[in-house]
Write a protein that holds these residues in place. Structure first.
Motif, PDB file in Angstrom:
ATOM      1  N   THR A 147       1.436   1.355  -1.751  1.00  0.00           N
ATOM      2  CA  THR A 147       0.145   0.526  -0.927  1.00  0.00           C
ATOM      3  C   THR A 147      -0.741   0.457  -2.208  1.00  0.00           C
ATOM      4  O   THR A 147      -0.560   1.145  -2.874  1.00  0.00           O
ATOM      5  CB  THR A 147      -0.566   0.530   0.438  1.00  0.00           C
ATOM      6  OG1 THR A 147      -0.721   1.544  -0.078  1.00  0.00           O
ATOM      7  CG2 THR A 147       0.017   0.134   1.970  1.00  0.00           C
ATOM      8  N   PRO A 148      -1.624  -0.607  -2.414  1.00  0.00           N
ATOM      9  CA  PRO A 148      -2.627  -0.155  -3.599  1.00  0.00           C
ATOM     10  C   PRO A 148      -3.170   1.116  -2.658  1.00  0.00           C
ATOM     11  O   PRO A 148      -3.558   1.736  -4.421  1.00  0.00           O
ATOM     12  CB  PRO A 148      -3.797  -1.189  -2.968  1.00  0.00           C
ATOM     13  CG  PRO A 148      -2.663  -2.992  -3.059  1.00  0.00           C
ATOM     14  CD  PRO A 148      -2.057  -1.739  -1.754  1.00  0.00           C
ATOM     15  N   ASP A 149      -3.820   1.352  -1.961  1.00  0.00           N
ATOM     16  CA  ASP A 149      -4.054   2.868  -1.388  1.00  0.00           C
ATOM     17  C   ASP A 149      -3.693   3.839  -1.784  1.00  0.00           C
ATOM     18  O   ASP A 149      -4.309   4.840  -2.856  1.00  0.00           O
ATOM     19  CB  ASP A 149      -4.411   2.490   0.290  1.00  0.00           C
ATOM     20  CG  ASP A 149      -5.286   3.188   1.125  1.00  0.00           C
ATOM     21  OD1 ASP A 149      -5.351   4.121  -0.646  1.00  0.00           O
ATOM     22  OD2 ASP A 149      -5.439   3.268   1.467  1.00  0.00           O
ATOM     23  N   GLU A 186       2.936 -14.342  -4.190  1.00  0.00           N
ATOM     24  CA  GLU A 186       3.031 -13.475  -4.923  1.00  0.00           C
ATOM     25  C   GLU A 186       4.052 -13.342  -5.668  1.00  0.00           C
ATOM     26  O   GLU A 186       4.419 -12.347  -5.641  1.00  0.00           O
ATOM     27  CB  GLU A 186       2.557 -12.455  -3.398  1.00  0.00           C
ATOM     28  CG  GLU A 186       1.297 -12.104  -2.808  1.00  0.00           C
ATOM     29  CD  GLU A 186       0.890 -13.289  -1.725  1.00  0.00           C
ATOM     30  OE1 GLU A 186      -0.248 -14.024  -2.403  1.00  0.00           O
ATOM     31  OE2 GLU A 186       1.967 -14.552  -1.134  1.00  0.00           O
ATOM     32  N   PRO A 233       5.689   1.353   2.315  1.00  0.00           N
ATOM     33  CA  PRO A 233       4.975   0.596   1.675  1.00  0.00           C
ATOM     34  C   PRO A 233       4.383   0.761   0.385  1.00  0.00           C
ATOM     35  O   PRO A 233       3.472   1.774   0.962  1.00  0.00           O
ATOM     36  CB  PRO A 233       4.812  -0.792   2.614  1.00  0.00           C
ATOM     37  CG  PRO A 233       4.060  -0.706   3.440  1.00  0.00           C
ATOM     38  CD  PRO A 233       4.391   1.073   4.361  1.00  0.00           C
ATOM     39  N   ASP A 255       3.646  -1.413  12.873  1.00  0.00           N
ATOM     40  CA  ASP A 255       2.982   0.070  13.040  1.00  0.00           C
ATOM     41  C   ASP A 255       2.869  -0.134  14.305  1.00  0.00           C
ATOM     42  O   ASP A 255       2.049  -0.331  15.224  1.00  0.00           O
ATOM     43  CB  ASP A 255       1.628  -1.075  11.910  1.00  0.00           C
ATOM     44  CG  ASP A 255       0.308   0.280  12.403  1.00  0.00           C
ATOM     45  OD1 ASP A 255       0.755   1.077  12.539  1.00  0.00           O
ATOM     46  OD2 ASP A 255      -0.272  -0.265  12.642  1.00  0.00           O
ATOM     47  N   LEU A 293      -3.946   3.998  -6.052  1.00  0.00           N
ATOM     48  CA  LEU A 293      -4.782   3.917  -6.604  1.00  0.00           C
ATOM     49  C   LEU A 293      -5.069   6.107  -6.082  1.00  0.00           C
ATOM     50  O   LEU A 293      -5.301   6.790  -7.382  1.00  0.00           O
ATOM     51  CB  LEU A 293      -6.178   3.606  -5.999  1.00  0.00           C
ATOM     52  CG  LEU A 293      -6.881   3.565  -6.450  1.00  0.00           C
ATOM     53  CD1 LEU A 293      -7.037   2.384  -7.841  1.00  0.00           C
ATOM     54  CD2 LEU A 293      -8.242   2.603  -5.718  1.00  0.00           C
ATOM     55  N   LEU A 345       6.371  -3.437  -0.851  1.00  0.00           N
ATOM     56  CA  LEU A 345       4.596  -3.732  -1.559  1.00  0.00           C
ATOM     57  C   LEU A 345       3.734  -3.499   0.585  1.00  0.00           C
ATOM     58  O   LEU A 345       2.875  -3.235   0.616  1.00  0.00           O
ATOM     59  CB  LEU A 345       4.416  -4.993  -1.341  1.00  0.00           C
ATOM     60  CG  LEU A 345       4.645  -5.365  -3.029  1.00  0.00           C
ATOM     61  CD1 LEU A 345       4.934  -6.554  -3.457  1.00  0.00           C
ATOM     62  CD2 LEU A 345       4.088  -4.523  -3.856  1.00  0.00           C
ATOM     63  N   CYS A 346       4.169  -3.806   1.722  1.00  0.00           N
ATOM     64  CA  CYS A 346       3.148  -4.862   2.695  1.00  0.00           C
ATOM     65  C   CYS A 346       4.558  -4.216   3.980  1.00  0.00           C
ATOM     66  O   CYS A 346       3.305  -4.676   4.788  1.00  0.00           O
ATOM     67  CB  CYS A 346       1.910  -5.989   2.215  1.00  0.00           C
ATOM     68  SG  CYS A 346       3.516  -7.138   2.164  1.00  0.00           S
ATOM     69  N   SER A 381      -8.127  -1.221  -8.804  1.00  0.00           N
ATOM     70  CA  SER A 381      -7.790  -1.484  -7.566  1.00  0.00           C
ATOM     71  C   SER A 381      -6.694  -1.019  -7.049  1.00  0.00           C
ATOM     72  O   SER A 381      -6.585  -0.651  -6.057  1.00  0.00           O
ATOM     73  CB  SER A 381      -7.795  -3.618  -7.232  1.00  0.00           C
ATOM     74  OG  SER A 381      -6.958  -3.846  -7.673  1.00  0.00           O
ATOM     75  N   GLY A 382      -5.512  -0.866  -7.620  1.00  0.00           N
ATOM     76  CA  GLY A 382      -4.127  -0.537  -7.403  1.00  0.00           C
ATOM     77  C   GLY A 382      -3.347  -1.444  -7.394  1.00  0.00           C
ATOM     78  O   GLY A 382      -2.561  -0.930  -7.132  1.00  0.00           O
ATOM     79  N   PHE A 383      -3.745  -2.570  -7.198  1.00  0.00           N
ATOM     80  CA  PHE A 383      -2.831  -3.795  -6.930  1.00  0.00           C
ATOM     81  C   PHE A 383      -1.718  -4.083  -8.329  1.00  0.00           C
ATOM     82  O   PHE A 383      -1.807  -3.751  -9.148  1.00  0.00           O
ATOM     83  CB  PHE A 383      -3.257  -4.322  -7.118  1.00  0.00           C
ATOM     84  CG  PHE A 383      -3.752  -5.213  -5.223  1.00  0.00           C
ATOM     85  CD1 PHE A 383      -4.931  -5.134  -4.622  1.00  0.00           C
ATOM     86  CD2 PHE A 383      -3.756  -6.782  -4.691  1.00  0.00           C
ATOM     87  CE1 PHE A 383      -5.470  -4.924  -3.167  1.00  0.00           C
ATOM     88  CE2 PHE A 383      -4.192  -6.631  -4.348  1.00  0.00           C
ATOM     89  CZ  PHE A 383      -4.457  -6.050  -2.914  1.00  0.00           C
ATOM     90  N   TYR A 388       2.012  -8.635  10.377  1.00  0.00           N
ATOM     91  CA  TYR A 388       3.246  -8.094   9.929  1.00  0.00           C
ATOM     92  C   TYR A 388       2.994  -9.151   8.159  1.00  0.00           C
ATOM     93  O   TYR A 388       3.249 -10.175   8.264  1.00  0.00           O
ATOM     94  CB  TYR A 388       4.344  -8.586  10.404  1.00  0.00           C
ATOM     95  CG  TYR A 388       5.598  -7.827   9.962  1.00  0.00           C
ATOM     96  CD1 TYR A 388       5.931  -6.653  10.226  1.00  0.00           C
ATOM     97  CD2 TYR A 388       6.211  -8.713   8.905  1.00  0.00           C
ATOM     98  CE1 TYR A 388       7.119  -6.263   9.326  1.00  0.00           C
ATOM     99  CE2 TYR A 388       7.519  -8.012   9.126  1.00  0.00           C
ATOM    100  CZ  TYR A 388       7.911  -6.416   8.797  1.00  0.00           C
ATOM    101  OH  TYR A 388       8.530  -6.289   8.046  1.00  0.00           O
ATOM    102  N   LYS A 389       2.830  -8.675   7.367  1.00  0.00           N
ATOM    103  CA  LYS A 389       2.652  -9.432   6.802  1.00  0.00           C
ATOM    104  C   LYS A 389       4.079  -9.981   5.308  1.00  0.00           C
ATOM    105  O   LYS A 389       4.255  -8.596   4.643  1.00  0.00           O
ATOM    106  CB  LYS A 389       1.709  -8.234   5.290  1.00  0.00           C
ATOM    107  CG  LYS A 389       0.648  -7.242   5.438  1.00  0.00           C
ATOM    108  CD  LYS A 389      -0.216  -8.912   5.780  1.00  0.00           C
ATOM    109  CE  LYS A 389      -1.408  -7.728   6.871  1.00  0.00           C
ATOM    110  NZ  LYS A 389      -3.107  -9.082   6.852  1.00  0.00           N
ATOM    111  N   ILE A 390       4.742 -10.933   5.500  1.00  0.00           N
ATOM    112  CA  ILE A 390       5.145 -11.446   4.865  1.00  0.00           C
ATOM    113  C   ILE A 390       4.827 -12.705   3.494  1.00  0.00           C
ATOM    114  O   ILE A 390       4.194 -13.307   3.344  1.00  0.00           O
ATOM    115  CB  ILE A 390       6.175 -12.804   5.361  1.00  0.00           C
ATOM    116  CG1 ILE A 390       6.862 -11.446   6.382  1.00  0.00           C
ATOM    117  CG2 ILE A 390       6.953 -13.415   4.619  1.00  0.00           C
ATOM    118  CD1 ILE A 390       7.213 -12.974   7.833  1.00  0.00           C
TER     119      ILE A 390
END
Lengths: 987, 349
Positions: free
Chosen positions: A968-970, A915, A966, A893, A973, A888-889, A849-851, A908-910
């Protein structure tokens, strides 16, 4: 309008109020029954700050209609302790100590409270968990605790101390073999105040919901202020019609850009921002008009009735395009013909020669989006106006002094007509260090209407106000030699300033100059350009200007080490800056404990057994950094001390500290009390702090650039030594001793603590409770002991001192020594002292997953001698949380029209508690001669190395280099796919 | 919300339907259950669109029960997610539903949010779930009563005449694979709809509920020969909606010699989509799975509406299907022996 009678049971009491049907439970609690301990963070059910217990279960009061809570038992923070009383358990309440729930007292003892804005919610989450554990519904385990607080975000603590506090509260009754339940203070053997883990002075107020934040203040009959904001990123304002809004019942004033004559900005060299846009708008969310009305509802309606006609212009959003010539620049007054705001170029040594000599050279382009401070307390301001038209401005600000001056400038009234008070503040991180438009607007409307006014921004407005970290595109090149170290480093940075200047000029410099450590570096050059774009402006954010270039340089160094086939830790160890040295741009390095710190971190992580040896998917990485302990030069150029502190001591025996410094949750009030108590031998209970009130307190430049403990701490120590001197004279009179010779200290005296031939005591932490003040006396435990051993009580000496004089007073100040070279821009990044950080991060990557799961962060931050270890750890844990978020995130945007797509805590991911990795903090052991009791910076420096150490660990794990944030898993991967395809990089 | 709002809290279904029947057509009547999705949405509305009448389901006791007749479980639509997570009956008979409940949003939201609300949760899109107060009307999309889709403004609107806001319920894919049916009542009567056919291709008119219709309960047949598991994609393990959710079921009926794998996908397209394969049609498990993954990837549309890129989310469909499949298979031996007791479900995460 129909009101209905609503009866709710809150904290065991019944309240009946006539309310509108649509009000939320949060509004009922805060506005109808004045229980302001429950906080509003987003009003959208996304941040979890408004948590209350509904029938013992935690629930969000901002999205629960008050009507829906009928027939429920509601518990708020104000009722938590009573909850325990009523259930028949005994409270330890034999003294004057306030009765606290075990979760509350653990939160206080463990230092789980910083800004305190999430504290009520965290306590209630913890209490619900405590009850479930008590009932046997849930087992006491780390994962359970993380889960129970996972719905509430905290921006200060990294959740670590909160988890620990809940754990220890739950295990207090049962004997806990791990020792996790033992309170911190019980194990501390230190006497005296310095170096002792000390809960904040305000901790009990914050943990009981008593602490008043700006929006909790209830002024008499205030008008509600609301701001109409631009829907366009770039447009001309053709007309603005407010007659209809004005005629709405309850509306008292509508103002627009033409009501202001003066623009402002935090830096006197770039005052380019209007309080309300005049003629044109430059970003989505810029104020175009403002309303003051008797009710919030009327204010909101009025906004919908203001008619603005715009001519929409093509926005400039791209940082490269902003450098191109244009006929219509965002700031035509600069007469530049393009959107360049500031360009800085510096060079030391000759990088070209360095690269020519280098064994390896690595070069790379990096890309960083803008990020937001995301403090939990939204901006809020309340203005009180008296009969003479004088204003008292309560505002959520890091810098009351700058706000004071800016208000005077913009409102065109003298400074003596304005008083600025900072109440408790729910997180800043640089995001509350500018003066803001809403502050100007609320004050202006108070002047227009002669009425008190109040405003609190919505979370969306907070994101639109922004002032966050600059989006950055940079190209960096590093040349290195296995033996000779870093031979050359060059960078070309392009940073996206958004619509206005803010701190931008400083940011432009910091992007370069903060690369000059922590390694020895002879040839260095950079060019940094800041451009204007039609986006919300960027400014100062934790690690100001240094974070993104640090990521680049530390990743490049990792790449270079790999090419040179040297261990990246060992290589760093050889080439750190030395104590008592100068960098090429003439930063004076006093102390550094980074060598020891990195060695210790390597030991604790078993670095040499792990690096490049872990199985695919697991990795370890290192990065280092350094940071200023306050800027040596003031923004508003003058010769005044950068910090002044005044002390008074009256018949009650309590020393009152007056300081202009703003405690924004970092614990500066507590530090000042510790410093003064240490010098005078008094416990914290005999010290009172009055701070961040421009009428009562001497000027302080506020809480930014990690300066308060260092500068205000020195000023406080200075003032305390002078008061000690006064007491000492009386003690000598009583004892018929000769007054010992000691020199009066001078605020302009440079190395105050190194006077007397003392050389820097590197690696010798401040140990004793009774330091040598060169007077031979010992002040401790409220007594004063003469060199011959005779002891007087503090009170008796005080009485003697007050005879014929009255109350005692003293003042102390700190001004940085004169530092730096005489080239252009030499002042940027100068600081009386620098902190250093070494950080090792371990990750596990899921190749499917790339996480990335960050498993552990080991942080060795050299803050000199920690004055309050609880606060130091809290700052470091918070820095790591924020750094991991950016890595990370976190990212703002913006779409192609310049509108932000994620102006919320959902978008907005805090990072949540779930995690967060394990954090291991290596105790700091250096001593800095310039700092108070050997202390240096801790609030910001540890953030920057978090990001590259994670990126380097990712490379160690899966062989993927990351050049943009960031991570990202994307992207991970894609990187894995690329390296697998090319068959490279796998270890 | 508007001061003129009327609030009602009926105690029985009869009272509820009476209220619904009395409402005038020009009134903006809103039914309130947990409110965790609805309240933030209402706060974002312009004053003129605010509801005039709120009818709360909180006190309608009939909506708050869980019962079973042995063959199926009936879950009242007003059951909260935290109750669903902890309820012994649900835990025993539908363990995947229970564990999936614990993955929704955050603990404080699960205290209030209901199973019915989760199934009816509004579709989401970055262009809609934002500050509409400060947005020019020409930028209003279908969902904000505008006349275009911002996301697809560059493509032909004839091809996409409907809103593509994504479907974000975590429970719907699980309940779909469990063959749940929805009991819907209104003053006019009662009807039952299979969850499989409940959702529409339009992000605005997401389901066939009429004004005045109430989702009363969810009927779930107790699985005998199948197992279901769910995996959710999100950057934080709390608060966030699914960027992708995959529910997978394996039906292994040895009597009927039937082995079927079915996937239901949420969080990505405008509605939950299901795909299935029969083992008997493939030479191997691997080729069967490969086909299922490719069906699912091809059969769903992902747009730039989320933290994760569309390509990544589609890629994860396959990764999730495979991981869930092997997870279920490895737990199969044990699960089969429990089949008669109805403990067939394994869950993930």
């Amino acid at each position: 309008m129909s009101r209905c009678l609503l009866t709710l049971r809150v904290n065991g009491k019944t309240y009946t109020r006539a309310v509108w049907a649509g009000i939320t439970l949060l509004e009922f609690l805060r506005d109808e029954i004045s229980l302001t301990g429950t906080k509003k963070g987003c009003d959208q059910g996304e941040c979890g700050l408004c948590t209350v217990l509904v029938n013992q279960e935690p629930a969000l009061s901002c999205i629960l209609l008050a009507q829906e809570a009928q027939d429920c038992e509601i518990t708020t923070i104000e009722g938590v302790a009573e909850l325990l009383n009523s259930s028949g358990e005994n409270l330890e309440n034999d003294s004057q100590e306030p009765s606290l729930h075990p979760v509350q007292s653990s939160m206080v003892e463990e230092g789980a409270i910083q800004c305190g804005f999430c504290t009520p919610a965290m306590v209630l989450n913890g209490v619900a968990f405590y009850n479930r554990v008590g009932d046997g519904q849930e087992k006491l385990c780390k994962d359970g605790i993380k889960a129970c607080i996972s719905g509430t975000i905290c921006r200060c603590t990294g959740y670590k101390k909160i988890e620990k506090a809940i754990h220890s509260a739950c295990s207090k009754d049962t004997l806990d073999s791990t020792g996790a339940g033992v309170p911190r203070n019980a194990v501390s053997k230190k006497s005296g105040l310095i170096g002792r883990p000390t809960p904040y002075l305000c901790a009990v107020d914050k943990v009981t919901g008593k602490a008043e934040y700006t929006d909790d203040i209830r002024l008499k009959n205030p008008l509600f202020v609301k701001i109409l904001r631009s829907p366009y990123a770039s447009a001309r304002i053709l007309s603005l019609e407010s007659k209809e809004a004005m005629s709405l019942p309850g509306v008292r004033a509508v103002i627009s850009g033409s009501d202001f004559n003066v623009t402002f900005g935090v830096l006197p060299i770039s005052r380019d921002e209007p309080a309300i846009a005049k003629g044109r708008v430059r970003y989505v969310g810029e104020p175009v008009a403002a309303v003051a009305a008797e009710t919030e509802e009327a204010a909101r309606k009025a906004l919908e009735l203001i008619e603005v006609k715009y001519k929409v212009l093509q926005p400039c959003l791209d940082i490269e395009k902003a450098l191109l010539p244009t006929k219509d620049p965002i700031h035509p007054e600069l007469k530049k013909g393009n959107n360049l705001h500031k360009s800085v170029e510096q060079q030391f040594g000759d990088p070209e020669i360095g690269f020519a000599q280098a064994h390896v050279t690595v070069e790379q382009q990096f890309e960083f989006p803008s990020i937001n401070h995301a403090f939990t307390e939204p901006h809020a301001t309340q203005v009180e106006i008296d009969g003479q038209g004088s204003l008292t401005v309560y505002s959520s600000t890091q810098v009351p002094h700058y706000l004071h001056k800016s208000l005077s400038l913009v409102l065109e009234i003298p400074v003596d007509k304005i008083r600025v008070i900072k109440p408790h503040l729910g997180g800043g991180f640089g995001g509350k260090s500018d003066p803001f438009t809403h502050e100007m607007i609320a004050a202006k409307l108070a002047l227009c209407t002669r009425r008190n006014t109040r405003i609190v921004l919505s979370r969306e407005e907070v994101f639109q106000t922004h002032h966050g970290r600059h989006a950055t595109r940079l190209n960096m090149k590093l040349g290195a030699d296995p033996q000779k170290g870093l031979l050359a480093l060059t960078g070309r940075m392009l940073i996206d300033g958004g619509a206005y200047a803010s701190f931008g000029v400083v940011t432009t410099y910091y992007n370069g100059v903060l690369l000059e450590g922590p390694y020895q570096l002879q040839n260095f050059g950079f060019q940094c350009q800041r451009v204007y774009t039609n986006k919300p402006m960027c400014g100062a954010m934790r690690g100001h200007g240094g974070v993104n270039p640090r990521f680049a340089s530390e990743v490049l160094l990792d790449m270079a080490c790999e090419k040179m086939r040297v261990d990246p830790c060992e290589y760093r160890l050889q080439h750190f800056l030395k104590p008592n040295s100068l960098t090429p741009n003439q930063f004076r390095i006093t102390s550094t404990g980074i060598r020891h710190g990195l060695q210790e971190a390597m030991k604790r992580t078993h670095w040499s057994e792990k690096y490049a040896q872990l199985p695919f998917g697991r990795g370890i990485g290192v990065a280092c950094g350094f940071f200023i302990s306050g800027s040596a030069l003031p923004i508003h150029w003058n010769e005044m001390p950068q910090s002044s502190v005044r002390l008074t001591l009256d018949f009650d025996g309590v020393v009152t500290i007056y300081s202009g410094a703003a405690d924004i949750g970092q614990g500066s009030d507590t530090i000042l009390a510790q410093v003064v108590g240490e010098v005078l031998g008094l416990p914290l209970s005999m010290i009172r702090v009055i701070s961040a009130d421009t009428r009562l307190c001497p000027i302080d430049y506020g809480s930014y650039s990690s300066r308060v403990t260092f500068m205000a701490g020195n000023a406080a120590r200075n003032a305390a030594i002078r008061m000690r001197r006064q007491l000492l004279q009386s003690a000598c009179e009583i004892l018929h001793l000769e007054i010992p010779e000691t020199r009066e200290s001078d605020p302009k005296e440079k190395n105050f603590f190194a006077q007397g031939g003392q050389l820097p005591l590197y690696n010798q932490p401040y140990l004793g409770a009774n330091p040598d003040y060169r007077d031979g006396f010992n002040f401790s435990d409220q007594s004063i002991i003469a060199p011959d051993g005779r002891t007087l009580s503090f009170q008796e000496v005080l009485v003697k001192s007050m005879d014929f004089h009255g109350a005692l007073q003293s003042r102390g100040a700190y001004i940085s020594p004169e530092l730096g070279g005489d080239f252009k821009g030499a002042g940027a990044g100068l600081s009386p002292s620098y902190s250093f950080t070494a950080m090792i991060t371990e990750v596990e990557v899921d190749p499917e997953s790339g996480f990335i799961r960050v498993s552990k962060v080991t942080c060795a931050h050299d803050c000199g001698t920690p004055l309050n270890p609880l606060a130091v750890e809290g700052q470091l844990e918070g820095s790591i949380h924020m750094g991991l978020g950016q890595a990370l995130c976190e990212a703002m945007d913006y779409d192609k029209s310049g509108r932000a797509l994620n102006e919320s805590f959902l978008g907005y991911k805090i990072l949540s508690a779930l995690e967060m990795p394990e954090i291991d903090i290596v105790p700091s052991i250096s001593y800095d001669n310039e700092g108070p009791f050997g202390a240096k910076e801790v609030g910001e420096g540890a953030l920057a190395p978090v990001l590259p150490s994670l990126a380097n660990a990712l490379y160690d794990a899966v062989g993927v280099r990351m050049f943009s944030l960031p991570i990202t898993p994307d992207k991970v991967l894609q990187g894995i796919a690329k390296t697998t395809a090319s068959g490279e990089g796998l270890t | 919300m508007t001061p003129s709002l009327q609030y009602h809290r009926p105690k029985t279904k009869e009272e509820l339907f009476e209220l619904l029947e009395k409402s005038q057509p020009e009134e903006r009547v809103v039914i309130l259950a947990g409110g965790t999705d609805l309240m933030p949405a209402l706060k974002r509305l312009p004053l003129t669109d605010e509801p005039t009448r709120l009818i709360s389901l909180k006190n309608v006791a009939e909506l708050r029960s869980i019962s079973t007749d042995g063959g199926e479980i009936t879950i009242g639509s007003g059951i909260t997610l935290s109750k669903l997570e902890k309820d012994p009956l649900v835990k025993e008979l539908l363990p995947c539903l229970s564990s999936t409940s614990s993955l929704v949003a955050s603990p404080q939201i699960r205290t209030l949010a209901t199973i019915g609300g989760n199934l009816l949760v509004d579709n989401r899109c970055v262009n809609f779930n934002q500050n509409l107060h400060c947005k020019p009307h020409e930028q209003f999309c279908f969902k904000a009563q505008g006349d275009s889709c911002i996301l697809l403004s560059n493509t032909h609107t004839d091809r996409f005449p409907l809103c593509r806001a994504r479907f974000v319920s975590d429970l719907a894919p699980v309940l779909t694979l469990l063959n749940a049916r929805l009991c819907i009542q209104s003053p006019q009567g009662e009807r039952e709809i299979s969850l499989r056919t409940f959702y529409s291709e339009d992000g605005v008119e997401k389901n066939p509920l009429f004004q005045g219709e109430i989702l009363v309960s969810i009927k779930v047949p107790i699985p005998r020969t199948s197992q279901v598991a769910y995996r959710k994609l999100r950057i934080r393990n709390t608060i966030d909606f699914p960027s992708l959710g995959v529910a997978l079921s394996i039906l292994d009926d040895t009597d009927k010699k039937l082995f079927m794998v079915e996937a239901a996908i949420t969080g990505i397209d405008v509605l939950p989509r299901t795909f299935h394969v029969f083992l008997s049609e493939y030479p191997s498990e691997e080729s069967m799975l490969e086909n299922l993954c490719s069906q699912a990837r091809k059969g769903t549309t992902a747009l730039r509406q989320d933290f994760f890129s569309p390509a990544y989310r589609k890629k994860m469909i396959g990764v999730f299907i495979c991981s869930l499949y092997y997870k279920l298979r490895t737990g199969f031996g044990e699960a089969q022996s429990n089949q008669t007791k109805g403990k067939g479900n394994v869950d993930h995460e």
